[in-house]
Design a protein around this motif. Sequence first.
Motif, PDB file in Angstrom:
ATOM      1  N   PRO A  69       2.949   5.713   8.156  1.00 40.30           N
ATOM      2  CA  PRO A  69       1.726   5.866   8.953  1.00 40.30           C
ATOM      3  C   PRO A  69       0.515   5.106   8.398  1.00 40.30           C
ATOM      4  O   PRO A  69      -0.340   4.661   9.153  1.00 40.30           O
ATOM      5  N   SER A  70       0.448   4.902   7.089  1.00 34.11           N
ATOM      6  CA  SER A  70      -0.710   4.225   6.480  1.00 34.11           C
ATOM      7  C   SER A  70      -0.566   2.701   6.469  1.00 34.11           C
ATOM      8  O   SER A  70      -1.480   1.998   6.050  1.00 34.11           O
ATOM      9  N   VAL A  71       0.560   2.187   6.933  1.00 38.41           N
ATOM     10  CA  VAL A  71       0.836   0.749   6.890  1.00 38.41           C
ATOM     11  C   VAL A  71       0.417   0.107   8.207  1.00 38.41           C
ATOM     12  O   VAL A  71       0.815   0.559   9.281  1.00 38.41           O
ATOM     13  N   ASP A  72      -0.384  -0.971   8.116  1.00 40.12           N
ATOM     14  CA  ASP A  72      -0.799  -1.701   9.315  1.00 40.12           C
ATOM     15  C   ASP A  72       0.159  -2.847   9.617  1.00 40.12           C
ATOM     16  O   ASP A  72       0.493  -3.083  10.776  1.00 40.12           O
ATOM     17  N   PHE A  73       0.559  -3.582   8.567  1.00 41.57           N
ATOM     18  CA  PHE A  73       1.471  -4.719   8.737  1.00 41.57           C
ATOM     19  C   PHE A  73       2.777  -4.419   8.027  1.00 41.57           C
ATOM     20  O   PHE A  73       2.773  -4.127   6.829  1.00 41.57           O
ATOM     21  N   ILE A  74       3.887  -4.499   8.737  1.00 36.58           N
ATOM     22  CA  ILE A  74       5.190  -4.297   8.114  1.00 36.58           C
ATOM     23  C   ILE A  74       5.676  -5.667   7.663  1.00 36.58           C
ATOM     24  O   ILE A  74       6.027  -6.524   8.478  1.00 36.58           O
ATOM     25  N   TRP A  75       5.653  -5.861   6.336  1.00 29.59           N
ATOM     26  CA  TRP A  75       6.029  -7.160   5.775  1.00 29.59           C
ATOM     27  C   TRP A  75       6.394  -6.974   4.313  1.00 29.59           C
ATOM     28  O   TRP A  75       5.672  -6.345   3.551  1.00 29.59           O
ATOM     29  N   ASP A  76       7.514  -7.529   3.910  1.00 25.32           N
ATOM     30  CA  ASP A  76       7.930  -7.521   2.512  1.00 25.32           C
ATOM     31  C   ASP A  76       7.149  -8.614   1.783  1.00 25.32           C
ATOM     32  O   ASP A  76       7.211  -9.780   2.180  1.00 25.32           O
ATOM     33  N   ILE A  77       6.428  -8.268   0.740  1.00 25.83           N
ATOM     34  CA  ILE A  77       5.571  -9.259   0.078  1.00 25.83           C
ATOM     35  C   ILE A  77       6.374 -10.388  -0.561  1.00 25.83           C
ATOM     36  O   ILE A  77       5.826 -11.448  -0.835  1.00 25.83           O
ATOM     37  N   GLY A 111      -3.373  -2.160   5.400  1.00 26.85           N
ATOM     38  CA  GLY A 111      -2.256  -2.083   4.471  1.00 26.85           C
ATOM     39  C   GLY A 111      -1.053  -2.887   4.909  1.00 26.85           C
ATOM     40  O   GLY A 111      -0.722  -2.945   6.092  1.00 26.85           O
ATOM     41  N   MET A 112      -0.393  -3.503   3.926  1.00 28.39           N
ATOM     42  CA  MET A 112       0.846  -4.248   4.162  1.00 28.39           C
ATOM     43  C   MET A 112       1.924  -3.665   3.251  1.00 28.39           C
ATOM     44  O   MET A 112       1.711  -3.503   2.044  1.00 28.39           O
ATOM     45  N   ASP A 113       3.061  -3.350   3.838  1.00 24.14           N
ATOM     46  CA  ASP A 113       4.182  -2.820   3.072  1.00 24.14           C
ATOM     47  C   ASP A 113       5.456  -3.112   3.849  1.00 24.14           C
ATOM     48  O   ASP A 113       5.416  -3.301   5.064  1.00 24.14           O
ATOM     49  N   LYS A 114       6.578  -3.133   3.158  1.00 26.34           N
ATOM     50  CA  LYS A 114       7.847  -3.397   3.848  1.00 26.34           C
ATOM     51  C   LYS A 114       8.367  -2.150   4.564  1.00 26.34           C
ATOM     52  O   LYS A 114       9.267  -2.245   5.390  1.00 26.34           O
ATOM     53  N   CYS A 163       0.800  -1.232   0.000  1.00 22.62           N
ATOM     54  CA  CYS A 163       0.000   0.000   0.000  1.00 22.62           C
ATOM     55  C   CYS A 163       0.827   1.275   0.000  1.00 22.62           C
ATOM     56  O   CYS A 163       0.373   2.306  -0.475  1.00 22.62           O
ATOM     57  N   GLY A 164       2.043   1.225   0.552  1.00 26.47           N
ATOM     58  CA  GLY A 164       2.851   2.441   0.629  1.00 26.47           C
ATOM     59  C   GLY A 164       2.122   3.531   1.392  1.00 26.47           C
ATOM     60  O   GLY A 164       1.501   3.282   2.421  1.00 26.47           O
ATOM     61  N   LYS A 165       2.159   4.743   0.875  1.00 26.13           N
ATOM     62  CA  LYS A 165       1.506   5.891   1.524  1.00 26.13           C
ATOM     63  C   LYS A 165       0.024   5.990   1.182  1.00 26.13           C
ATOM     64  O   LYS A 165      -0.657   6.888   1.651  1.00 26.13           O
TER      65      LYS A 165
END
Length: 191
Positions: A49-57, A42-45, A32-34
Motif C-alpha cells: 500500500p505504501s509503494v507508488d512505483f512497482i520497480w526492482d531497483i 515510494g519505489m519498491d519491487k 521504501c517497502g512498508k
Amino acid sequence: MREVCETCRALPWNKGAQVRCICHGFNLDVGCGKNRQAGFLGMDKRSLPSVDFIWDIENLPWPFPSDCVDKLLASHVLEHLKPWITFDVWNEMHRVIKENCQALIVVPHGQSYGFLQDFSHITSYVDATFAYFCPADPSRLYTIYEPKPWRLERLHSSPLHNIEAILSPIKDNHHGLPPHPRKPSRKRSPH
C-alpha cells in the motif's frame, strides 16, 4: 495539480497510487517497502500500500526521466544489492537526481550486528566506502572504478549501528575539482 503527461501516465504505478506528473520534480524513496517517508513517492519491487512505483531497483534503467528527482532517499536498501550491480545502481541514482539536490543514504555499518544478523545483507558499507564515489576524497579510491561522481556533504557513522550519508551529484566535467592547469600553447611562426 498539473495535468499528467503521457510519459508519467506510462510509469509503473501501483494500484491505488495517486498518478501525477513527476517530470518537473519529486522526492523518491528507493526501496521504501512498508515505510515510505512523508513527502516522498515510494519505489519498491513489492506491491504494498505504501509503494507508488512497482520497480526492482536492480532493473536498470529505472523508468524515470533523467534529472527529475529533487531528493532521493535510500534507507536500508543498498546493502541488499548484489555487489556487482552496486556501481550501476549508484550511477542510476546519479542519472535521475537533479544537479544541486541531495541523496540521503542510510545503511547498517558493515561491522555492526545489524548488518551481520540479516542474511540478505550482502554489500557492506563502512566509512571509507563512500570515498569510492567521491573524486575529491584524498584517498583517491574514486580513481579505482570512477563511477558517476558525488560530493559527500555529511557522514555520520557508528560501527555498532548505522551509517548516514548525504551526497550531492556532481554533474560538471571537473567532478567538483578545479580544472587542470593547462600550459599555454606556443604558436609557431609561419616563417
